[in-house]
Structures are given as structure tokens and as C-alpha cells.
Design a protein around this motif. Structure first.
Motif, PDB file in Angstrom:
ATOM      1  N   ALA A  82       0.825  -1.204  -0.100  1.00 24.64           N
ATOM      2  CA  ALA A  82       0.001   0.012   0.000  1.00 24.64           C
ATOM      3  C   ALA A  82       0.775   1.391   0.085  1.00 24.64           C
ATOM      4  CB  ALA A  82      -0.887  -0.188   1.176  1.00 24.64           C
ATOM      5  N   GLU A  87      -3.296   4.206   0.968  1.00 25.05           N
ATOM      6  CA  GLU A  87      -4.005   3.131   1.910  1.00 25.05           C
ATOM      7  C   GLU A  87      -5.370   2.832   2.177  1.00 25.05           C
ATOM      8  OE1 GLU A  87       0.034   5.239   3.600  1.00 25.05           O
ATOM      9  OE2 GLU A  87      -1.864   5.575   2.533  1.00 25.05           O
ATOM     10  N   VAL A  90      -6.498   0.935  -0.897  1.00 27.01           N
ATOM     11  CA  VAL A  90      -6.269  -0.930  -0.720  1.00 27.01           C
ATOM     12  C   VAL A  90      -7.158  -1.226   0.190  1.00 27.01           C
ATOM     13  CG1 VAL A  90      -4.413  -2.343  -0.043  1.00 27.01           C
ATOM     14  CG2 VAL A  90      -3.790  -0.209  -1.482  1.00 27.01           C
TER      15      VAL A  90
END
Length: 259
Positions: A82, A87, A90
């Protein structure tokens, strides 16, 4: 008297036949297959290109199920790529690919976005960024009776393990370890019946010179954020990470679930 006998009989039948209704009644050996399957679901949801490693099972003993009863907790981790700034995307993508019965969702946490889900049987799933280009997904039972204990599934030898070993050996040689010991292999069952596998170097290696793995990565690493480095070799992902205490490098080679 007859009423008391009837109640005792019903209570015994319920205790024998009804499934437990709280976590504390489910033993670690009962939870083990659920934890392993959940790790496999997370590996599949991460996708072959995003999965960095499948962690081994960790049993933490000494917790208390009740004030007078000891227990243990079982935990597994799955590492996923990630890059900084991705983040939440993901984690959301992983949540969308998990079973609907898990009711997975992503929301704000103390240090960034967090994924939470319920794998069933009081097994919780969480995911959060680690701050170095990865997110860590965890599966955990919480404290419960040990029962007969957790027994990990052994990784049978085969072409898949041999392929991981070859890739791992090449990385170890690049780091100055020409004769590595046999790797430690952990698995997680994919939903379709295959296995996600991670082979880890049995012993940490010395601190490598800068760029030691760059040639194997084809100068196109997945992750280059010291002390973490990752690259792809065919369908295998290699993760190198220096330990926080000794700086020694630990290697892992992983193949995920089929698409």
C-alpha cells in the motif's frame, strides 16, 4: 421432583447438542481452521500483485477466559502492499472483495484508515497502515479455552515450495548468503482450494550493501522504503526487511491465491 428431573435432562441435552453462543465457550482448536481460512480470504482479497506475505500463526498463552480459567489467543497476519497515499483505497478494495457475511467496512482510525470485519465464530479481522508502504491485516480469536490446542497445517513439499525456495535462494545469494538453510514455509487456504504460501529465510542475513537486490528487481521494486524492500520475480513476491534491533535482513518469498 419430576419437573426437576425434566429440567436437568433438558439442560444436559442443550449442553451436549447446542452450539456455543459466546466466544469463551469456543476452544482454540475449534477456532484454528476459521483463522486459517480467514487468512486465506485476506490473501485472495489482496490479489497476487498486492500480497506481500502470509504470516505464521501466533498463540499467546496466559490470558484469562474467566477469573479462574486460563486461556489462549490465536493471531495471524497478512502483509499487503500500500504505497503512501493509497492506504484507504487498498483497504477499501480488500473490504469489497471479502465475503458479504463478514460485513467488512473501512473507517477512520487513530493513525489512518482502518478495516474491520467479522469472520464468524467470534474471530475478528482488522487492517491498518504500518507507515512504510504496507498495510497489516490481522485475524484474531481473542482469549478462549485452549481445548486440544491449535495445530498448524504443514506445508507439503511440491513444485510450488521448490519455486519459492529458488527465488528465496537467489535473493539470499545477492545478500551474501550462498548456502542458505531450508526455508520455513507457512500456508493459508485460498477459497478455491489452492494455498497461499510464504517461505521465510531460516536465519537473518547481514546488512546488505545498497542496491544488493536491485538487479533481481530489474530496477523496478514494488517497495523501496528502507528498511523495507520488495520486488516481483515472476509470480513470486520477495520482501526484505531489516530488523529494528540488529539490522539483520529477513527475507520472505510469497505466492498468493489464483485470480
Amino acid at each position: 421432583m419430576l419437573w426437576g428431573v425434566l429440567l436437568a435432562g433438558l439442560a444436559w441435552t442443550s449442553a451436549r447438542d447446542d452450539p456455543p453462543t459466546v466466544r469463551e465457550q469456543r476452544t482454540l482448536d475449534q477456532a484454528g481452521p476459521i483463522v486459517d481460512s480467514a487468512a486465506g480470504e485476506l490473501a485472495r482479497a489482496a490479489g497476487p500483485a498486492g500480497l506481500l506475505e502470509v504470516g505464521p500463526a501466533r498463540v499467546r498463552s496466559g490470558c484469562r477466559v474467566t477469573p479462574i480459567s486460563d486461556g489462549a489467543a490465536l493471531r495471524r497476519e497478512v502483509g499487503v502492499l500500500a504505497p503512501a497515499g493509497t492506504e484507504r483505497a487498498v483497504l477499501t478494495g480488500i473490504a469489497d472483495r471479502l465475503p458479504a457475511t463478514w460485513r467488512a467496512w473501512v473507517g477512520p482510525g487513530l493513525d489512518g484508515p482502518e478495516l474491520r470485519a467479522d469472520a464468524g465464530e467470534f474471530v475478528s479481522v482488522e487492517g491498518r497502515p504500518t507507515g512504510d508502504g504496507r498495510v497489516r491485516l490481522t485475524v484474531e480469536t481473542g482469549c478462549r479455552p485452549v481445548g486440544s490446542g491449535y495445530t498448524p497445517t504443514s506445508a507439503a513439499a511440491g513444485p510450488e515450495v521448490a519455486g519459492l525456495s529458488l527465488v528465496l535462494t537467489a535473493a539470499l545469494k545477492a545478500l551474501g548468503q550462498p548456502n542458505p538453510a531450508a526455508p520455513e514455509v507457512v500456508t493459508a487456504p485460498c477459497p478455491g482450494g489452492a494455498l497461499a504460501r510464504t517461505a521465510r529465510s531460516a536465519e537473518p542475513g547481514p546488512v546488505p550493501p545498497a542496491g544488493a537486490l536491485a538487479q533481481l528487481a530489474g530496477d523496478a521494486p514494488l517497495l523501496d522504503k528502507p528498511p523495507v524492500y520488495a520486488y516481483r520475480a515472476g509470480d513470486v513476491t520477495v520482501l526484505a526487511e531489516a530488523g529494528p534491533d540488529d539490522g539483520a535482513v529477513r527475507l520472505a518469498a510469497t505466492v498468493g491465491c489464483p485470480d
